[in-house]
Design an enzyme around this catalytic site. Structure first.
Site, PDB file in Angstrom:
ATOM      1  N   GLY A  60       0.793  -1.233   0.000  1.00 18.20           N
ATOM      2  CA  GLY A  60       0.000   0.000   0.000  1.00 18.20           C
ATOM      3  C   GLY A  60       0.821   1.277   0.000  1.00 18.20           C
ATOM      4  N   GLU A 115       4.346   4.326   6.344  1.00 15.55           N
ATOM      5  CA  GLU A 115       3.149   3.489   6.217  1.00 15.55           C
ATOM      6  C   GLU A 115       2.100   4.234   5.410  1.00 15.55           C
ATOM      7  OE1 GLU A 115       1.735   0.795   6.474  1.00 15.55           O
ATOM      8  OE2 GLU A 115       2.042  -0.280   8.349  1.00 15.55           O
ATOM      9  N   ASP A 116       1.245   3.473   4.742  1.00 12.30           N
ATOM     10  CA  ASP A 116       0.096   4.073   4.075  1.00 12.30           C
ATOM     11  C   ASP A 116      -0.982   4.402   5.120  1.00 12.30           C
ATOM     12  OD1 ASP A 116      -0.186   1.373   4.603  1.00 12.30           O
ATOM     13  OD2 ASP A 116      -1.173   0.880   2.717  1.00 12.30           O
ATOM     14  N   ASP A 119      -3.890   1.485  11.509  1.00 12.66           N
ATOM     15  CA  ASP A 119      -5.243   1.245  12.006  1.00 12.66           C
ATOM     16  C   ASP A 119      -5.104   0.747  13.454  1.00 12.66           C
ATOM     17  OD1 ASP A 119      -7.982   0.876  11.966  1.00 12.66           O
ATOM     18  OD2 ASP A 119      -7.929  -0.964  10.811  1.00 12.66           O
ATOM     19  N   LYS A 147      -5.924   5.981  11.600  1.00 14.82           N
ATOM     20  CA  LYS A 147      -7.215   5.809  12.286  1.00 14.82           C
ATOM     21  C   LYS A 147      -6.893   5.614  13.755  1.00 14.82           C
ATOM     22  CE  LYS A 147      -9.542   3.469   8.423  1.00 14.82           C
ATOM     23  NZ  LYS A 147      -9.961   2.123   7.961  1.00 14.82           N
TER      24      LYS A 147
HETATM   25  P1  IMP Z   1      -3.106  -2.427  11.432  1.00 16.08           P
HETATM   26  O1  IMP Z   1      -2.632  -1.047  11.821  1.00 16.08           O
HETATM   27  O2  IMP Z   1      -2.160  -3.515  11.879  1.00 16.08           O
HETATM   28  O3  IMP Z   1      -4.525  -2.658  11.878  1.00 16.08           O
HETATM   29  O4  IMP Z   1      -3.124  -2.586   9.855  1.00 16.08           O
HETATM   30  C1  IMP Z   1      -3.010  -1.491   9.015  1.00 16.08           C
HETATM   31  C2  IMP Z   1      -3.054  -2.009   7.592  1.00 16.08           C
HETATM   32  O5  IMP Z   1      -4.381  -2.492   7.305  1.00 16.08           O
HETATM   33  C3  IMP Z   1      -2.783  -0.890   6.605  1.00 16.08           C
HETATM   34  O6  IMP Z   1      -1.417  -0.787   6.310  1.00 16.08           O
HETATM   35  C4  IMP Z   1      -3.613  -1.323   5.414  1.00 16.08           C
HETATM   36  O7  IMP Z   1      -2.878  -2.237   4.637  1.00 16.08           O
HETATM   37  C5  IMP Z   1      -4.787  -2.036   6.034  1.00 16.08           C
HETATM   38  N1  IMP Z   1      -5.929  -1.123   6.207  1.00 16.08           N
HETATM   39  C6  IMP Z   1      -6.427  -0.602   7.353  1.00 16.08           C
HETATM   40  N2  IMP Z   1      -7.485   0.193   7.115  1.00 16.08           N
HETATM   41  C7  IMP Z   1      -7.650   0.192   5.769  1.00 16.08           C
HETATM   42  C8  IMP Z   1      -8.580   0.860   4.885  1.00 16.08           C
HETATM   43  O8  IMP Z   1      -9.464   1.643   5.280  1.00 16.08           O
HETATM   44  N3  IMP Z   1      -8.432   0.610   3.557  1.00 16.08           N
HETATM   45  C9  IMP Z   1      -7.467  -0.209   3.058  1.00 16.08           C
HETATM   46  N4  IMP Z   1      -6.575  -0.848   3.844  1.00 16.08           N
HETATM   47  C10 IMP Z   1      -6.666  -0.636   5.189  1.00 16.08           C
HETATM   48 MG    MG Z   2      -0.236  -1.807   4.921  1.00 16.82          MG
END
Ligand code: IMP
Ligand code: MG
Length: 192
Positions: A60, A115-116, A119, A147
């Site tokens: 991403g 990072e993109d 979350d 987020k």
């Molecule tokens: P986390 O912070 O471990 O929950 O994961 C984050 C990753 O989940 C990001 O780098 C994205 O690849 C994916 N992700 C989380 N939210 C979204 C979204 O709204 N759209 C697309 N990918 C998302």
């Molecule tokens: Mg990612």
């Protein structure tokens, strides 16, 4: 939500796209601001022998990192980590192995992890611990989208492009089942 960019009509590829949250122009403006802030923070402490080591998480981040690094007036080296393709292994062992080359590259260096989207922060938290083990001189995080309301892990993020609500978004590198990474804007999808 206000649609800020007119969608091409009768484009079947766009049928699932609901609202455009951020236009290409808004994204470009914010990337330029982030680039200026990062340039200012690092420009007195780097040299061509001690460049900023940018590490991005595939896939991403590719669009963002390509735009952001061209806004940096700094010596930089670029590396990627691919944990998505190792997810089967990761589930089995709970471990992600760092590429040996990357491990050597970050030891004693200024590292900026890009990072993109952050979350819950679980994967990022794990990767940061792995990178930290290689003893970088400094280790900071820059994410284009955040987020923070969904965060489970406490992660200090120095540079944030945009704070988002808890809605699934696509575009600017972010996908839905691998689709839509190439949209130049950030959008929500119709409920399916
Ligand atoms: P986390 O912070 O471990 O929950 O994961 C984050 C990753 O989940 C990001 O780098 C994205 O690849 C994916 N992700 C989380 N939210 C979204 C979204 O709204 N759209 C697309 N990918 C998302
Ligand atoms: Mg990612």
């Amino acid at each position: 939500m206000i649609v800020k960019q007119v969608l091409p009509e009768k484009n079947r590829y766009m049928e699932e796209i609901c609202d455009i949250l951020l236009t290409e122009e808004e994204i470009a403006k914010r990337v330029a601001e982030l680039g200026a802030a990062i340039t200012q923070d690092y420009h007195d402490i780097l040299s061509p022998d001690t460049p900023l080591i940018i590490v991005g998480m595939l896939k991403g981040v590719t669009i963002f990192v390509a735009d952001l690094m061209r806004q940096l007036q700094l010596p930089v080296h670029l590396y990627f980590i691919d944990i998505e393709s190792k997810s089967e292994n990761t589930r089995a062992t709970g471990l992600i192995e760092l590429d040996a080359k990357l491990g050597d590259a970050i030891a004693g260096q200024h590292v900026l992890f890009i990072e993109d989207m952050v979350d819950a922060g679980l994967s990022l938290s794990y990767v940061l611990r792995m990178l930290g083990l290689r003893k970088p001189l400094t280790l900071e995080v820059c994410t284009m989208f955040n987020k923070s309301n969904n965060r489970i892990m406490d992660i200090p993020i120095k540079y944030v492009g945009f704070e988002l609500q808890d809605k699934y978004v696509v575009g600017y590198g972010l996908d839905s089942n691998e689709l839509y990474r190439n949209l130049p804007f950030l959008a929500t999808l119709n409920a399916q």
